[in-house]
Write a protein that holds these residues in place. Structure first.
Motif, mmCIF file in Angstrom:
data_model
loop_
_atom_site.group_PDB
_atom_site.id
_atom_site.type_symbol
_atom_site.label_atom_id
_atom_site.label_comp_id
_atom_site.label_asym_id
_atom_site.label_seq_id
_atom_site.Cartn_x
_atom_site.Cartn_y
_atom_site.Cartn_z
ATOM 1 N N LEU A 153 0.833 -1.195 0.000
ATOM 2 C CA LEU A 153 0.000 0.000 0.000
ATOM 3 C C LEU A 153 0.869 1.247 0.000
ATOM 4 C CD1 LEU A 153 -2.708 -0.982 2.629
ATOM 5 C CD2 LEU A 153 -2.874 -1.140 0.145
ATOM 6 N N PRO A 154 0.370 2.363 -0.575
ATOM 7 C CA PRO A 154 1.135 3.620 -0.533
ATOM 8 C C PRO A 154 1.189 4.177 0.871
ATOM 9 C CG PRO A 154 -1.062 3.996 -1.443
ATOM 10 C CD PRO A 154 -0.915 2.499 -1.282
ATOM 11 N N GLU A 155 2.118 5.127 1.081
ATOM 12 C CA GLU A 155 2.252 5.752 2.385
ATOM 13 C C GLU A 155 1.011 6.574 2.711
ATOM 14 O OE1 GLU A 155 4.640 5.204 4.411
ATOM 15 O OE2 GLU A 155 5.711 3.919 2.998
ATOM 16 N N ALA A 156 0.848 6.866 4.016
ATOM 17 C CA ALA A 156 -0.329 7.601 4.458
ATOM 18 C C ALA A 156 -0.345 8.992 3.829
ATOM 19 C CB ALA A 156 -0.308 7.738 5.976
ATOM 20 N N SER A 157 -1.444 9.337 3.212
ATOM 21 C CA SER A 157 -1.575 10.624 2.547
ATOM 22 C C SER A 157 -2.040 11.680 3.537
ATOM 23 C CB SER A 157 -2.577 10.517 1.391
ATOM 24 O OG SER A 157 -3.857 10.184 1.886
ATOM 25 N N HIS A 158 -1.961 12.943 3.096
ATOM 26 C CA HIS A 158 -2.391 14.043 3.949
ATOM 27 C C HIS A 158 -3.885 13.952 4.223
ATOM 28 C CE1 HIS A 158 -2.429 17.986 5.767
ATOM 29 N NE2 HIS A 158 -3.344 18.398 4.896
ATOM 30 N N GLN A 159 -4.652 13.520 3.210
ATOM 31 C CA GLN A 159 -6.095 13.407 3.392
ATOM 32 C C GLN A 159 -6.432 12.350 4.432
ATOM 33 O OE1 GLN A 159 -8.315 15.372 2.064
ATOM 34 N NE2 GLN A 159 -10.071 14.348 3.008
ATOM 35 N N ARG A 160 -5.673 11.248 4.450
ATOM 36 C CA ARG A 160 -5.929 10.193 5.428
ATOM 37 C C ARG A 160 -5.622 10.682 6.834
ATOM 38 N NH1 ARG A 160 -2.881 4.339 5.913
ATOM 39 N NH2 ARG A 160 -3.985 3.650 7.767
ATOM 40 N N LYS A 161 -4.553 11.497 6.995
ATOM 41 C CA LYS A 161 -4.213 12.028 8.309
ATOM 42 C C LYS A 161 -5.331 12.913 8.828
ATOM 43 C CE LYS A 161 0.797 11.979 7.752
ATOM 44 N NZ LYS A 161 2.014 12.795 7.706
ATOM 45 N N ILE A 162 -5.881 13.756 7.943
ATOM 46 C CA ILE A 162 -6.975 14.635 8.361
ATOM 47 C C ILE A 162 -8.184 13.810 8.784
ATOM 48 C CG2 ILE A 162 -8.596 16.392 7.551
ATOM 49 C CD1 ILE A 162 -6.408 17.465 5.748
ATOM 50 N N PRO A 207 -4.073 4.254 12.019
ATOM 51 C CA PRO A 207 -2.754 3.659 11.756
ATOM 52 C C PRO A 207 -2.403 2.633 12.822
ATOM 53 C CG PRO A 207 -2.666 6.068 11.696
ATOM 54 C CD PRO A 207 -3.993 5.705 12.273
ATOM 55 N N CYS A 208 -1.668 1.625 12.417
ATOM 56 C CA CYS A 208 -1.251 0.590 13.371
ATOM 57 C C CYS A 208 0.069 -0.030 12.920
ATOM 58 C CB CYS A 208 -2.332 -0.474 13.535
ATOM 59 S SG CYS A 208 -2.867 -1.227 11.991
ATOM 60 N N PHE A 209 0.708 -0.715 13.857
ATOM 61 C CA PHE A 209 1.931 -1.456 13.561
ATOM 62 C C PHE A 209 1.994 -2.672 14.473
ATOM 63 C CE2 PHE A 209 3.149 1.431 16.953
ATOM 64 C CZ PHE A 209 3.960 0.672 17.767
ATOM 65 N N CYS A 248 6.310 6.940 13.879
ATOM 66 C CA CYS A 248 6.404 8.120 14.757
ATOM 67 C C CYS A 248 6.419 9.410 13.942
ATOM 68 C CB CYS A 248 7.661 8.027 15.615
ATOM 69 S SG CYS A 248 7.687 6.627 16.753
ATOM 70 N N THR A 249 7.170 9.401 12.848
ATOM 71 C CA THR A 249 7.263 10.600 12.019
ATOM 72 C C THR A 249 5.920 10.961 11.410
ATOM 73 O OG1 THR A 249 9.568 10.045 11.508
ATOM 74 C CG2 THR A 249 8.483 11.639 10.073
ATOM 75 N N SER A 250 5.153 9.968 11.051
ATOM 76 C CA SER A 250 3.892 10.216 10.353
ATOM 77 C C SER A 250 2.743 10.563 11.295
ATOM 78 C CB SER A 250 3.505 8.984 9.523
ATOM 79 O OG SER A 250 4.505 8.680 8.574
ATOM 80 N N TYR A 251 2.717 9.989 12.517
ATOM 81 C CA TYR A 251 1.505 10.083 13.322
ATOM 82 C C TYR A 251 1.696 10.618 14.741
ATOM 83 C CZ TYR A 251 0.010 6.983 9.551
ATOM 84 O OH TYR A 251 -0.248 6.446 8.319
ATOM 85 N N LEU A 252 2.838 10.414 15.364
ATOM 86 C CA LEU A 252 2.986 10.795 16.769
ATOM 87 C C LEU A 252 3.532 12.215 16.904
ATOM 88 C CD1 LEU A 252 4.352 7.496 18.369
ATOM 89 C CD2 LEU A 252 1.997 8.342 18.256
ATOM 90 N N PRO A 253 3.361 12.843 18.081
ATOM 91 C CA PRO A 253 3.866 14.211 18.285
ATOM 92 C C PRO A 253 5.373 14.294 18.118
ATOM 93 C CG PRO A 253 2.301 13.627 20.000
ATOM 94 C CD PRO A 253 2.573 12.364 19.243
ATOM 95 N N LYS A 254 5.840 15.504 17.790
ATOM 96 C CA LYS A 254 7.267 15.735 17.580
ATOM 97 C C LYS A 254 7.981 16.107 18.881
ATOM 98 C CE LYS A 254 6.201 15.315 13.262
ATOM 99 N NZ LYS A 254 6.403 13.996 12.582
#
Length: 248
Positions: free
Chosen positions: A85-94, A150-152, A174-180
């Motif tokens: 599958l492709p990486e998580a898109s901006h639309q999916r994050k929203i 999202p899951c792992f 972490c880069t895609s979903y968790l706080p910085k």
């Protein structure tokens, strides 16, 4: 005879005195001539300049610019379902952020964490086949979960559940979903009990609180867990036991 000896002595002394005077005069003349030569060549000033210590000149500081390095992030291991599958898109994050605010808006159920680790003394020896079986079952559960969240999947290691209790999270996740930044992340088990984790953003790992979760659920080396992010800082955890007799 006596007078002649005295006269001879006086003459010798007079001649010696003349020689001394002539030597002194010659010496004085030579010193005057050398002095004039030194002044003519300016050697006196040069000798003073040589004797005067000079501070060493410090070279100017040269600032070296570090070359820009193109850092490419190596993708982390993904499950078979997600690898194609492709990486998580901006639309999916929203979409995830919108849905996550409406999930599990219920009072928190926290439990008293036990420090009893006696179960580790008699823990069974898990084979490679049992570990792989637990990991496959965890990936099957992951494939049936809502893809909006999202899951792992993680297979438990010795450092996760026995000594150290340092739990690393995939960097890409972490880069895609968790706080910085460092914060508290809540883990919710299948019974709804919640456990606070200390999340270190720069090291992409759980430390404080993870030991309590591992001990409370008696996790051992070889067990597999599915982590599903249902809120920006809340994860649902599904545990699959690694048992050699196949009765997971």
């Amino acid at each position: 005879m006596h007078y002649s000896v005295n006269i001879r002595t006086v003459i010798q002394q007079s001649m010696a005195k003349k020689r001394t005077v002539s030597y002194e005069e010659a010496r004085e003349r030579n010193m005057e001539e050398n002095k004039k030569k030194i002044e003519a060549l300016n050697l006196l000033h040069l000798s003073f300049a040589i004797q005067k210590p000079q501070a060493p000149k410090t070279p100017p500081l040269i600032k070296h610019r570090r070359p820009k390095v193109d850092v490419t992030v190596t993708p982390t291991r993904r499950s078979p379902r997600l690898s194609s599958l492709p990486e998580a898109s901006h639309q999916r994050k929203i979409q995830f952020e919108q849905v996550s605010h409406n999930v599990m808006d219920i009072p928190r159920r926290t439990i008293q964490v036990s420090s009893d680790r006696s179960y580790l003394i008699n823990r069974p020896s898990i084979s490679y086949e049992a570990r792989e079986c637990a990991l496959r079952k965890a990936e099957e559960i992951e494939s049936r979960l809502d893809p909006i969240f999202p899951c792992f999947v993680r297979s438990m290691l010795h450092s996760h559940v026995t000594k150290g209790f340092w739990f690393g999270i995939p960097k890409q996740f972490c880069t895609s979903y968790l706080p910085k930044f460092d914060c508290t992340v809540i883990l919710v088990d299948e019974n709804g009990d919640e456990f606070d984790m200390k999340y270190f953003a720069d090291r992409t790992a759980f430390s404080g609180g993870w030991q309590g979760f591992a001990v409370a659920h008696k996790l051992i080396d070889g067990d597999a867990c599915v982590f599903q992010l249902i809120k920006p800082t809340t994860m649902k955890v599904y545990i699959i036991r690694a048992i050699d007799n196949g009765s997971n």
